[in-house]
Scaffold this active site. Structure first.
Site, PDB file in Angstrom:
ATOM      1  N   GLU A 458     -15.859 121.698  40.705  1.00 55.59           N
ATOM      2  CA  GLU A 458     -16.464 122.925  41.252  1.00 55.59           C
ATOM      3  C   GLU A 458     -17.628 123.427  40.406  1.00 55.59           C
ATOM      4  O   GLU A 458     -17.753 124.626  40.168  1.00 55.59           O
ATOM      5  CB  GLU A 458     -15.407 124.041  41.381  1.00 55.59           C
ATOM      6  CG  GLU A 458     -14.429 123.847  42.483  1.00 55.59           C
ATOM      7  CD  GLU A 458     -15.105 123.534  43.803  1.00 55.59           C
ATOM      8  OE1 GLU A 458     -16.221 124.008  44.024  1.00 55.59           O
ATOM      9  OE2 GLU A 458     -14.510 122.784  44.584  1.00 55.59           O
TER      10      GLU A 458
HETATM   11  C1  LIG Z   1     -10.008 115.490  39.938  1.00 58.26           C
HETATM   12  C2  LIG Z   1     -11.321 115.808  40.562  1.00 58.26           C
HETATM   13  C3  LIG Z   1     -11.362 116.393  41.816  1.00 58.26           C
HETATM   14  C4  LIG Z   1     -12.581 116.616  42.457  1.00 58.26           C
HETATM   15  N1  LIG Z   1     -12.598 117.070  43.739  1.00 58.26           N
HETATM   16  C5  LIG Z   1     -13.779 117.070  44.425  1.00 58.26           C
HETATM   17  C6  LIG Z   1     -13.819 117.327  45.831  1.00 58.26           C
HETATM   18  O1  LIG Z   1     -12.792 117.610  46.449  1.00 58.26           O
HETATM   19  N2  LIG Z   1     -15.025 117.273  46.459  1.00 58.26           N
HETATM   20  C7  LIG Z   1     -16.172 116.972  45.804  1.00 58.26           C
HETATM   21  O2  LIG Z   1     -17.216 116.936  46.434  1.00 58.26           O
HETATM   22  N3  LIG Z   1     -16.177 116.726  44.471  1.00 58.26           N
HETATM   23  C8  LIG Z   1     -15.007 116.751  43.777  1.00 58.26           C
HETATM   24  N4  LIG Z   1     -14.988 116.475  42.432  1.00 58.26           N
HETATM   25  C9  LIG Z   1     -16.231 116.126  41.774  1.00 58.26           C
HETATM   26  C10 LIG Z   1     -16.681 117.149  40.774  1.00 58.26           C
HETATM   27  O3  LIG Z   1     -17.163 118.294  41.417  1.00 58.26           O
HETATM   28  C11 LIG Z   1     -17.702 116.446  39.874  1.00 58.26           C
HETATM   29  O4  LIG Z   1     -16.972 115.594  39.014  1.00 58.26           O
HETATM   30  C12 LIG Z   1     -18.570 117.404  39.102  1.00 58.26           C
HETATM   31  O5  LIG Z   1     -19.417 118.095  39.968  1.00 58.26           O
HETATM   32  C13 LIG Z   1     -19.394 116.702  38.034  1.00 58.26           C
HETATM   33  O6  LIG Z   1     -20.058 115.591  38.544  1.00 58.26           O
HETATM   34  P1  LIG Z   1     -19.955 114.187  37.777  1.00 58.26           P
HETATM   35  O7  LIG Z   1     -18.517 113.873  37.595  1.00 58.26           O
HETATM   36  O8  LIG Z   1     -20.787 113.220  38.481  1.00 58.26           O
HETATM   37  O9  LIG Z   1     -20.528 114.484  36.348  1.00 58.26           O
HETATM   38  P2  LIG Z   1     -22.092 114.584  35.963  1.00 58.26           P
HETATM   39  O10 LIG Z   1     -22.810 115.405  36.947  1.00 58.26           O
HETATM   40  O11 LIG Z   1     -22.605 113.229  35.669  1.00 58.26           O
HETATM   41  O12 LIG Z   1     -21.992 115.418  34.611  1.00 58.26           O
HETATM   42  C14 LIG Z   1     -21.629 114.823  33.352  1.00 58.26           C
HETATM   43  C15 LIG Z   1     -21.929 115.832  32.254  1.00 58.26           C
HETATM   44  O13 LIG Z   1     -23.328 116.102  32.228  1.00 58.26           O
HETATM   45  C16 LIG Z   1     -23.567 117.508  32.338  1.00 58.26           C
HETATM   46  N5  LIG Z   1     -24.786 117.712  33.109  1.00 58.26           N
HETATM   47  C17 LIG Z   1     -25.084 117.209  34.326  1.00 58.26           C
HETATM   48  N6  LIG Z   1     -26.295 117.641  34.710  1.00 58.26           N
HETATM   49  C18 LIG Z   1     -26.753 118.457  33.745  1.00 58.26           C
HETATM   50  C19 LIG Z   1     -27.952 119.230  33.569  1.00 58.26           C
HETATM   51  N7  LIG Z   1     -28.886 119.259  34.503  1.00 58.26           N
HETATM   52  N8  LIG Z   1     -28.082 119.950  32.438  1.00 58.26           N
HETATM   53  C20 LIG Z   1     -27.115 119.950  31.507  1.00 58.26           C
HETATM   54  N9  LIG Z   1     -25.977 119.240  31.609  1.00 58.26           N
HETATM   55  C21 LIG Z   1     -25.796 118.502  32.708  1.00 58.26           C
HETATM   56  C22 LIG Z   1     -22.341 118.074  33.034  1.00 58.26           C
HETATM   57  O14 LIG Z   1     -22.163 119.450  32.747  1.00 58.26           O
HETATM   58  C23 LIG Z   1     -21.232 117.191  32.478  1.00 58.26           C
HETATM   59  O15 LIG Z   1     -20.775 117.697  31.260  1.00 58.26           O
HETATM   60  C24 LIG Z   1     -13.774 116.312  41.767  1.00 58.26           C
HETATM   61  C25 LIG Z   1     -13.727 115.786  40.473  1.00 58.26           C
HETATM   62  C26 LIG Z   1     -12.535 115.520  39.875  1.00 58.26           C
HETATM   63  C27 LIG Z   1     -12.524 114.912  38.496  1.00 58.26           C
END
Ligand SMILES: Cc1cc2nc3c(=O)[nH]c(=O)nc-3n(C[C@H](O)[C@H](O)[C@H](O)COP(=O)(O)OP(=O)(O)OC[C@H]3O[C@@H](n4cnc5c(N)ncnc54)[C@H](O)[C@@H]3O)c2cc1C
Length: 603
Positions: A458
């Site tokens: 989220e």
């Molecule tokens: C158990 C679980 C349930 C989930 N359920 C859903 C769901 O129902 N529907 C759905 O759509 N998604 C869902 N998600 C996805 C979740 O919302 C994403 O994992 C989250 O948005 C982060 O995306 P990512 O994992 O690709 O990490 P990334 O976006 O790659 O982020 C990795 C790190 O980089 C940092 N970062 C990224 N961009 C920036 C920036 N511009 N500046 C500074 N720091 C940055 C982040 O803060 C993080 O610490 C779920 C995830 C999990 C693990």
């Protein structure tokens, strides 16, 4: 230890929720009807959720190649929840709802989150249906939302993709018009979707007759290109099984396939999926492509989705809060029963005396008070935000607008404060258990694993921080921040004699946050301002929490031990926690570039 007295105190003594009865929408309600809902939810959570929290952790969802298998306990719990009417608690009477204030709905859902966050209680389903009630056509509401509220169908939110997590503008799922007459489908303009959605919670299971996916995808332009940025994103209803205009299943499977289950650190009772849309595993009318119906206007998908995301963010904050509370109660119980060590007297320790229970050690009390201040404070904040939602929906225009602006600023805090500090509370609960806390014989390690998700989904912690400092405190000429400051000043002004020192401390903290906000934006360089957004979020969150505790403490007067405990938690927060904001804010105000400047190869 029971949660109920804390919920009752916050709803009735602090927030005065029965006052809402004076609003036309809630005229049939009273403390009796609210109590009846709380009683029912407390009972279902105790009987159908709490006993199975470990079961769903151990018996992870399994895919047998065709179906996802979940423990029977999950089916029983979800059925009991749907039968309680909680999925439509806040909806109008004429669609089968109870017209319950959101504040009471949120409080009632807290019992489920504490008993087993992992089994879940329909947050995604209600969020999905609420979005359709706000942005769907009449038929979309009838066919999809109403069948979610009655428990026949469940809902998901499909935003993330393997290459697009925080950066949703990079969504690559494509939606193309589905042949001649695509625009005149009674369920909404009909498209075919192709793409992969990662991390989708509750994306596949057999708990309900159908699963309604709300999917973000891009409609290519005339040259077949995807519009870069969020402006190109649209929103689609993609049911797992196709339905007719009466909401009956047509017998056709839509082209949505489970590519695999993710095996998580915690929160294992809920499936988490990689879904392939439109790869041709289940062709529809002989063609690959998942059938989806447009919601709202093309290009407005993310705006519509925010309806669901804001609710989900408060819901995630509540989940984190209740995990913190569960750990607090478990460690309190343990500390009252575990004999270890002896009392420290002026003559030292007497080895011949019996051991004392660890709750008698000041350091254990410190860890208990920390947990209490984080989790009870976060619950108060969540319910305060829920009360603002009721104000936004049913208040007079000026009050409703004020509530909207306050929610804009407070939502990142309602999500991120509990995600960070109630996780820390779970760590302290493990610490109080000593070695036993590090085993799977006690529940606290599971609470920590379950809670570790909340800083990630989220909108990660970092994204919440940038939303707060980069958007929320600035939007509409800083009105939200000004309104929040005015609310804090009102609490400061009414603080009674014994709380005047805390009131002064809060006034000083507020001044520091205001000054740091200005200093961060001096020079108007977003990269500089936002480099320390997370320390800003932490300081802002602690200031909000200090305000909440000062306000709660004013309602917790007298000798009752519950009130003594509340005042102790408030004092703890002011003395041990609030002073931390100085360290966090100094890097914000200086626009410190220590982190930003370090070259990659220096790591
Ligand atoms: C158990 C679980 C349930 C989930 N359920 C859903 C769901 O129902 N529907 C759905 O759509 N998604 C869902 N998600 C996805 C979740 O919302 C994403 O994992 C989250 O948005 C982060 O995306 P990512 O994992 O690709 O990490 P990334 O976006 O790659 O982020 C990795 C790190 O980089 C940092 N970062 C990224 N961009 C920036 C920036 N511009 N500046 C500074 N720091 C940055 C982040 O803060 C993080 O610490 C779920 C995830 C999990 C693990």
């Amino acid at each position: 230890m029971s949660l109920r007295p804390t919920v009752d105190f916050l709803l009735y003594d602090w927030l005065n929720v029965p006052d809402l009865q004076s609003r036309e929408r809630f005229a049939d309600h009273s403390r009796e009807t609210f109590d009846a809902v709380l009683d029912t939810c407390e009972r279902i959570a105790r009987e159908k959720y709490a006993p199975f929290n470990r079961t769903v952790d151990i018996e992870e969802p399994k895919f047998d190649g065709e179906k996802v298998i979940l423990p029977q306990a999950t089916h029983d719990a979800c059925r009991a929840y749907a039968e309680s009417g909680m999925l439509s608690a806040a909806q109008d009477y004429d669609i089968g709802g109870m017209q319950l204030p959101y504040t009471v709905e949120a409080a009632a859902n807290a019992f489920f989150a504490m008993a087993s966050v992992s089994i879940g209680s329909g947050m995604l389903t209600t969020g999905n249906a609420n979005l359709l009630m706000a942005h769907g056509t009449d038929l979309q509401k009838q066919v999809f939302a109403l069948n979610e509220f009655n428990g026949r169908f469940s809902g998901t939110m499909c935003l993330s993709e393997p290459q697009a997590g925080s950066s949703l503008s990079d969504v690559a799922t494509r939606a193309v018009p589905d042949g001649e007459g695509f625009e005149s489908d009674p369920l909404g303009p009909r498209y075919r979707l192709r793409g992969n959605k990662m991390w989708i919670s509750a994306g596949e299971h057999e708990l309900t007759e159908n699963i309604i996916h709300l999917v973000l995808a891009k409609i290519p332009d005339a040259n077949g290109q995807l519009v870069p940025g969020v402006k190109g994103i649209s929103l689609f209803i993609v049911p797992k099984k196709l339905v007719d205009t009466n909401g009956q299943l047509t017998g056709e499977r839509n082209d949505v396939a489970l590519a695999g289950l993710n095996h998580k650190c915690g929160w294992r009772g809920t499936t988490n999926t990689l879904l392939n849309f439109g790869e041709g595993k289940y062709p529809v009318r002989g063609e690959a492509g998942a059938v989806g119906y447009l919601v709202g206007q093309p290009g407005e998908g993310l705006k519509c989705m925010f309806h669901m995301m804001n609710e989900a963010r408060i819901g995630v904050g509540m989940a984190a809060t209740m995990l913190g509370m569960a750990g607090y109660y478990a460690s309190l119980d343990y500390a009252k029963n575990r004999p270890q060590g002896r009392a420290m007297t002026t003559a030292g320790k007497n080895a011949a005396s019996p051991q004392v229970r660890i709750i008698e050690h000041a350091d254990i009390k410190r860890m208990l008070l920390a947990q209490k201040s984080y989790s009870e404070g976060a619950l108060a904040l969540a319910l305060f935000c829920a009360r603002l939602v009721d104000e936004q929906h049913t208040g007079a225009p000026e009050a409703a607008n004020e509530a909207r602006l306050l929610l804009e600023v407070l939502t990142p805090i309602a999500k991120s404060f509990p995600s960070e500090w109630c996780l820390e509370a779970n760590s302290l609960a493990i610490q109080i258990h000593g070695g036993y806390g590090y085993t799977r014989d006690f529940p606290v390690e599971q609470y920590w694993r379950d809670n570790r998700l909340n800083m990630i989904h989220e909108g990660t912690h970092g994204i919440q921080a940038m939303d707060l400092l980069g958007r929320k405190v600035l939007m509409e000429e800083g009105q939200g921040l000004k309104l929040l400051a005015a609310r804090m000043q009102a609490t400061i002004a009414k603080a009674s004699g014994e709380w005047q020192s805390e009131a002064r401390q809060l006034a000083d903290a507020l001044q520091q946050v205001g000054a740091a906000t200005q200093a961060a934006w001096q020079g108007a360089q977003p990269a500089e301002a936002l480099a320390n957004a997370v320390p800003y979020l932490q300081a802002f969150g602690h200031t909000v929490m200090a305000w909440i505790w000062l306000d709660v403490a004013q309602s917790a007067q007298g000798d009752a031990s519950a009130h003594v405990g509340r005042r102790a938690a408030a004092r703890y927060f002011f003395r041990y926690e609030l002073p931390k904001i100085g360290a966090w804010l100094q890097v914000v105000s200086r626009r410190d570039s220590t982190c930003a400047d370090v070259p990659e190869d220096a790591f």
